[in-house]
Design a protein around this motif. Sequence first.
Motif, PDB file in Angstrom:
ATOM      1  N   GLU A  65       0.852  -1.189   0.000  1.00  0.00           N
ATOM      2  CA  GLU A  65       0.000   0.000   0.000  1.00  0.00           C
ATOM      3  C   GLU A  65       0.895   1.249   0.000  1.00  0.00           C
ATOM      4  N   ASN A  66       0.408   2.327  -0.585  1.00  0.00           N
ATOM      5  CA  ASN A  66       1.299   3.467  -0.818  1.00  0.00           C
ATOM      6  C   ASN A  66       0.888   4.769  -0.135  1.00  0.00           C
ATOM      7  N   HIS A  67       0.051   4.699   0.878  1.00  0.00           N
ATOM      8  CA  HIS A  67      -0.318   5.917   1.616  1.00  0.00           C
ATOM      9  C   HIS A  67       0.696   6.150   2.738  1.00  0.00           C
ATOM     10  N   THR A  68       1.938   6.334   2.353  1.00  0.00           N
ATOM     11  CA  THR A  68       3.016   6.416   3.330  1.00  0.00           C
ATOM     12  C   THR A  68       3.144   7.810   3.930  1.00  0.00           C
ATOM     13  N   TYR A  69       3.676   7.834   5.143  1.00  0.00           N
ATOM     14  CA  TYR A  69       3.993   9.112   5.785  1.00  0.00           C
ATOM     15  C   TYR A  69       5.422   9.466   5.415  1.00  0.00           C
ATOM     16  N   ASN A  70       5.629  10.671   4.883  1.00  0.00           N
ATOM     17  CA  ASN A  70       6.926  11.023   4.300  1.00  0.00           C
ATOM     18  C   ASN A  70       7.561  12.290   4.871  1.00  0.00           C
ATOM     19  N   LYS A  71       6.907  12.947   5.831  1.00  0.00           N
ATOM     20  CA  LYS A  71       7.513  14.139   6.416  1.00  0.00           C
ATOM     21  C   LYS A  71       8.466  13.685   7.518  1.00  0.00           C
ATOM     22  N   LEU A  72       9.716  13.560   7.162  1.00  0.00           N
ATOM     23  CA  LEU A  72      10.695  12.900   8.024  1.00  0.00           C
ATOM     24  C   LEU A  72      11.858  13.832   8.387  1.00  0.00           C
ATOM     25  N   PRO A  73      12.507  13.502   9.545  1.00  0.00           N
ATOM     26  CA  PRO A  73      12.151  12.456  10.503  1.00  0.00           C
ATOM     27  C   PRO A  73      10.892  12.810  11.276  1.00  0.00           C
ATOM     28  N   ASN A  84       7.168   5.485  22.320  1.00  0.00           N
ATOM     29  CA  ASN A  84       7.419   6.281  21.125  1.00  0.00           C
ATOM     30  C   ASN A  84       8.706   5.858  20.454  1.00  0.00           C
ATOM     31  N   LYS A  85       8.795   6.135  19.154  1.00  0.00           N
ATOM     32  CA  LYS A  85       9.967   5.777  18.362  1.00  0.00           C
ATOM     33  C   LYS A  85      10.323   6.918  17.408  1.00  0.00           C
ATOM     34  N   PHE A  86      11.613   7.089  17.184  1.00  0.00           N
ATOM     35  CA  PHE A  86      12.141   8.058  16.218  1.00  0.00           C
ATOM     36  C   PHE A  86      12.248   7.364  14.867  1.00  0.00           C
ATOM     37  N   VAL A  87      11.670   7.947  13.816  1.00  0.00           N
ATOM     38  CA  VAL A  87      11.604   7.281  12.504  1.00  0.00           C
ATOM     39  C   VAL A  87      12.200   8.185  11.419  1.00  0.00           C
ATOM     40  N   LYS A  88      13.069   7.588  10.602  1.00  0.00           N
ATOM     41  CA  LYS A  88      13.751   8.359   9.550  1.00  0.00           C
ATOM     42  C   LYS A  88      13.406   7.892   8.143  1.00  0.00           C
ATOM     43  N   PHE A  89      12.459   6.954   8.004  1.00  0.00           N
ATOM     44  CA  PHE A  89      12.137   6.404   6.687  1.00  0.00           C
ATOM     45  C   PHE A  89      10.623   6.382   6.488  1.00  0.00           C
ATOM     46  N   ASN A 242      15.210  -2.045   7.260  1.00  0.00           N
ATOM     47  CA  ASN A 242      15.721  -0.856   6.570  1.00  0.00           C
ATOM     48  C   ASN A 242      17.096  -0.406   7.025  1.00  0.00           C
ATOM     49  N   GLN A 243      17.433  -0.641   8.265  1.00  0.00           N
ATOM     50  CA  GLN A 243      18.720  -0.191   8.772  1.00  0.00           C
ATOM     51  C   GLN A 243      19.762  -1.305   8.804  1.00  0.00           C
ATOM     52  N   SER A 244      19.616  -2.291   7.918  1.00  0.00           N
ATOM     53  CA  SER A 244      20.546  -3.413   7.879  1.00  0.00           C
ATOM     54  C   SER A 244      20.986  -3.696   6.448  1.00  0.00           C
ATOM     55  N   ASP A 245      22.287  -3.906   6.261  1.00  0.00           N
ATOM     56  CA  ASP A 245      22.867  -4.231   4.957  1.00  0.00           C
ATOM     57  C   ASP A 245      22.926  -5.746   4.798  1.00  0.00           C
ATOM     58  N   ILE A 246      22.495  -6.253   3.649  1.00  0.00           N
ATOM     59  CA  ILE A 246      22.374  -7.703   3.492  1.00  0.00           C
ATOM     60  C   ILE A 246      23.718  -8.425   3.525  1.00  0.00           C
ATOM     61  N   GLU A 247      24.769  -7.856   2.924  1.00  0.00           N
ATOM     62  CA  GLU A 247      26.074  -8.514   2.941  1.00  0.00           C
ATOM     63  C   GLU A 247      26.613  -8.581   4.369  1.00  0.00           C
ATOM     64  N   PHE A 248      26.416  -7.495   5.110  1.00  0.00           N
ATOM     65  CA  PHE A 248      26.863  -7.466   6.504  1.00  0.00           C
ATOM     66  C   PHE A 248      26.076  -8.474   7.330  1.00  0.00           C
ATOM     67  N   MET A 249      24.744  -8.502   7.155  1.00  0.00           N
ATOM     68  CA  MET A 249      23.920  -9.419   7.929  1.00  0.00           C
ATOM     69  C   MET A 249      24.206 -10.872   7.560  1.00  0.00           C
TER      70      MET A 249
END
Length: 325
Positions: A65-73, A84-89, A242-249
């Motif tokens: 679904e594409n009704h995303t919240y985009n005013k970030l952070p 509560n959580k801090f979100v950057k994406f 989102n905050q993880s790189d696949i090669e590293f993981m």
Amino acid sequence: MKKLEQRVPNLRFKGFTDDWEQRKLGDLFVYNRPDKYMVQDTNYIDSGTPVLTANKSFVLGYTNENHTYNKLPAIIFDDFTLENKFVKFPFMVKSSAIKILNSRNDQPMMFMYQLLQHSRFVHEGHSRHYISIVQRKDVMVPDNVEEQKKIATLFSRIQNIITLQQRKLGETVFVNSGKDYKGLQKGNIPVYGTGGYMLSVNKYLSNKDAIGIGRKGTINNPYILKAPFWTVDTLFYAIPQNQSDIEFMNAIFQNVNWHKYDESTGVPSLSKSTINQVKVYTTSLREQAAIGSLLHKIEKTISLQHQKLAKYQSIKKSLLQQMFI
């Protein structure tokens, strides 16, 4: 309005001397209702837009679904639990209890987040808190935006250091189950098991790269799965968040002694819950990407050397047949 007695913090950056001002949180934050950004289908998929909660789970799953919240952070705030959580994406949410917060006057959001973390609220059971309690909370803030920025930068750096600390795999990857492929037709989508490639079918389980890890049988041989792909029911596939790189993981997965977590007295077995609880050390996404890139280059070099070795072994075999009677 009750006056707060202390006008300056005990510890302060050099060059700032003005008193802090008393404000209400409602004057500093603007909140958005979640209605526009709530996911409709909770049958989550393994890639797409993350669906968030403010509790420890954080990422509930993914949606197309594409009704995303985009005013970030931004800050997501649970009206009932006060978590509560801090979100950057970009994200969506599931619950109508979530308030989405931004700064009213473009103050640094990391400063605003730490201000919220520092504030103390009285929890009033299963009732909504933001409008009746949080907005009315008196706090002290510096009027100088530069001082706010310095505080925000400091806490951002501290947060990056904290990410070096131990985390659970469930906080870095989204573990999914494989399925039976026997009802599918032949095609060009690879099917993988614990031993690697098996055959190709006409549908995929995931269109996002992942790490394959055995559920039953061979549990100590994780490897990267290039999308699109299908996995059988004995092979989990773990998609980095989102905050993880696949090669590293993948390197993290390779470094775990999975036999230590074997849950069976017979055929080696793992469960999602066990994988999610494994504690590992991670770092910032930027450093992960750098480490992952290096490891990928080394792996590629090793692969090329194996190919060369196989070629020379083939040449040697041919020469032995041709040069000796």
